[in-house]
Design a protein around this motif. Structure first.
Motif, PDB file in Angstrom:
ATOM      1  N   SER A   1      17.059  29.695  10.709  1.00  0.00           N
ATOM      2  CA  SER A   1      17.303  30.879   9.885  1.00  0.00           C
ATOM      3  C   SER A   1      17.752  30.584   8.461  1.00  0.00           C
ATOM      4  CB  SER A   1      18.357  31.755  10.553  1.00  0.00           C
ATOM      5  OG  SER A   1      19.554  31.039  10.704  1.00  0.00           O
ATOM      6  N   ALA A   2      17.650  29.390   7.988  1.00  0.00           N
ATOM      7  CA  ALA A   2      18.125  29.097   6.637  1.00  0.00           C
ATOM      8  C   ALA A   2      17.013  28.559   5.763  1.00  0.00           C
ATOM      9  CB  ALA A   2      19.267  28.090   6.683  1.00  0.00           C
ATOM     10  N   SER A   3      17.118  28.837   4.471  1.00  0.00           N
ATOM     11  CA  SER A   3      16.202  28.205   3.532  1.00  0.00           C
ATOM     12  C   SER A   3      16.466  26.705   3.484  1.00  0.00           C
ATOM     13  CB  SER A   3      16.395  28.805   2.134  1.00  0.00           C
ATOM     14  OG  SER A   3      16.080  30.165   2.148  1.00  0.00           O
ATOM     15  N   ASP A   4      17.727  26.344   3.668  1.00  0.00           N
ATOM     16  CA  ASP A   4      18.091  24.938   3.621  1.00  0.00           C
ATOM     17  C   ASP A   4      19.517  24.801   4.120  1.00  0.00           C
ATOM     18  OD1 ASP A   4      18.023  22.215   3.127  1.00  0.00           O
ATOM     19  OD2 ASP A   4      17.065  22.462   1.173  1.00  0.00           O
ATOM     20  N   TYR A   5      20.015  23.567   4.161  1.00  0.00           N
ATOM     21  CA  TYR A   5      21.409  23.347   4.507  1.00  0.00           C
ATOM     22  C   TYR A   5      21.915  22.136   3.749  1.00  0.00           C
ATOM     23  CZ  TYR A   5      20.151  19.383   7.531  1.00  0.00           C
ATOM     24  OH  TYR A   5      19.694  18.190   8.011  1.00  0.00           O
ATOM     25  N   VAL A   6      23.219  22.104   3.550  1.00  0.00           N
ATOM     26  CA  VAL A   6      23.867  20.927   2.967  1.00  0.00           C
ATOM     27  C   VAL A   6      25.092  20.618   3.806  1.00  0.00           C
ATOM     28  CG1 VAL A   6      23.039  21.226   0.612  1.00  0.00           C
ATOM     29  CG2 VAL A   6      25.113  22.394   1.323  1.00  0.00           C
ATOM     30  N   LEU A   7      25.403  19.341   3.908  1.00  0.00           N
ATOM     31  CA  LEU A   7      26.531  18.885   4.704  1.00  0.00           C
ATOM     32  C   LEU A   7      27.750  18.628   3.822  1.00  0.00           C
ATOM     33  CD1 LEU A   7      24.784  16.325   7.092  1.00  0.00           C
ATOM     34  CD2 LEU A   7      25.595  18.613   7.669  1.00  0.00           C
ATOM     35  N   LYS A   8      28.914  18.896   4.400  1.00  0.00           N
ATOM     36  CA  LYS A   8      30.173  18.532   3.743  1.00  0.00           C
ATOM     37  C   LYS A   8      30.517  17.084   4.106  1.00  0.00           C
ATOM     38  CE  LYS A   8      31.873  23.223   4.641  1.00  0.00           C
ATOM     39  NZ  LYS A   8      32.928  24.016   5.329  1.00  0.00           N
ATOM     40  N   PRO A   9      31.080  16.329   3.166  1.00  0.00           N
ATOM     41  CA  PRO A   9      31.316  16.666   1.754  1.00  0.00           C
ATOM     42  C   PRO A   9      30.006  16.740   0.969  1.00  0.00           C
ATOM     43  CG  PRO A   9      31.843  14.374   2.158  1.00  0.00           C
ATOM     44  CD  PRO A   9      31.556  14.972   3.513  1.00  0.00           C
ATOM     45  N   ILE A  10      30.001  17.577  -0.059  1.00  0.00           N
ATOM     46  CA  ILE A  10      28.784  17.832  -0.814  1.00  0.00           C
ATOM     47  C   ILE A  10      28.317  16.566  -1.538  1.00  0.00           C
ATOM     48  CG2 ILE A  10      27.740  19.205  -2.652  1.00  0.00           C
ATOM     49  CD1 ILE A  10      28.462  20.803  -0.182  1.00  0.00           C
TER      50      ILE A  10
END
Length: 263
Positions: A102-111
Motif C-alpha cells: 500500500s505504499a509508494s515507497d518506504y524508508v528505514l530508520k535511521p534515515i
C-alpha cells in the motif's frame, strides 16, 4: 509545475527532524505543510491539507500508519488527487509489507540520504505521470484489500451475544443482528428491535463471526448479509445498503465496495 507539498507523521521528534533535514538537502523545493505526532492527527491534517505526499510512520500512537492509509482511502473526497504514501519505519518486516501492499515507497530508520534519494526520485517520477497520479487512490484501495485481516478458521463462532442493559443481561442471537458499529470504546449491536452496547473491539469480534455471513463494509461497520435488502450505487459510484426491518442506511467504503460487484 505547482509546488509539491508533503505532510510528515512521526511520533519521535528527533526522527521527524532528521527526515526534514534530509528532505531539505535532497529536495529543497519540497514544501512541508505540516508535521504531526500521531495517527489521528495524521488523518485530520491530511484531509484538511490534501498534500501531494504523505510520510507515515508505521507505528504511531492513536492509529498505525496502515490504519491511517485505510481511513484516508475511505474518507478522501472526490476530485483531489490522493497523496503518494511513503512509510517510514525502523522495522524492515513492516517496511516490506507496506511497500508491497500500500505504499509508494518506504524508508528505514535511521534515515539514509542514499536510500531517501531513491525514494525522492521515484516520487518525482510518479508526480510527473498524470495518468498514474490520477489512479493512485484506486491503486491504494486495491492494495489495502490484501491487508484486511482474515478470520481464523478454528475460532469458535458466536451464537449469542450478552449485552448489559441496566441491571439486566440481554441475550441477542447473532443471527438477529443487522449490523455491528464500532464507537469509541464499545460496539453498538443493532437488531430490528433495539440497539445494545458491548465493550469489545471489531478486531476481537470479527474472528468470532462467520465471515461468509458477516462482512466488514467500513473500518467501523460489519453487516449481516442476510439482513441486506439491496445495495444502491449512486451516480458517483458510492454504495449504500438498505436493510430488512430497519430504516438505517449503511455506507460502504471504497475499500470494501468490491464485495458488492454483480456476480
Amino acid at each position: 509545475m505547482a509546488q509539491i507539498r508533503a505532510l510528515v507523521a512521526e511520533d519521535e521528534s528527533i526522527l521527524s527532524y532528521a527526515l526534514l533535514q534530509a528532505l531539505g538537502r535532497l529536495w529543497p523545493e519540497l514544501q512541508i505543510c505540516g508535521v504531526v505526532e500521531n495517527g489521528v492527527a495524521a488523518v485530520q491534517e491530511a484531509l484538511a491539507q490534501q498534500p501531494d505526499i504523505l510520510f507515515l510512520d508505521i507505528k504511531m500512537p492513536g492509529k498505525t500508519g496502515l490504519e491511517v492509509a485505510q481511513e484516508l482511502a475511505e474518507e478522501w473526497p472526490e476530485g483531489p488527487a490522493f497523496p503518494l504514501i511513503v512509510f517510514v519505519t525502523a522495522y524492515d518486516e513492516y517496511a516490506i509489507q507496506a511497500f508491497e501492499h500500500s505504499a509508494s515507497d518506504y524508508v528505514l530508520k535511521p534515515i539514509s540520504d542514499e536510500r531517501l534519494a531513491k525514494t525522492v526520485g521515484r516520487l518525482k517520477a510518479r508526480l510527473d505521470n498524470s495518468q498514474e497520479r490520477s489512479s493512485e487512490l484506486e491503486r491504494v484501495v486495491g492494495q489495502l484489500r490484501s491487508l484486511m485481516p482474515q478470520a481464523a478458521a478454528e475460532t469458535e463462532r458466536l451464537e449469542v451475544i450478552r449485552a448489559a442493559v441496566g441491571n439486566q443481561i440481554r441475550m441477542i442471537p447473532v443471527a438477529d443482528v443487522l449490523y455491528f458499529e464500532a464507537t469509541d470504546k464499545y460496539i453498538n449491536v443493532v437488531t430490528a428491535e433495539h440497539s445494545s452496547l458491548i465493550r469489545t473491539s471489531l478486531k476481537d469480534l470479527l474472528p468470532q463471526l462467520d465471515s461468509k455471513l458477516f462482512w466488514q463494509i467500513h473500518r467501523s461497520t460489519v453487516v449481516n448479509t442476510r439482513q441486506v435488502q439491496v445495495a444502491i450505487r449512486d451516480e458517483t459510484g458510492k454504495l449504500t445498503l438498505k436493510l430488512r426491518g430497519s430504516d438505517d442506511v449503511l455506507h460502504v467504503s471504497r475499500v470494501y465496495a468490491h464485495l458488492f460487484r454483480q456476480m
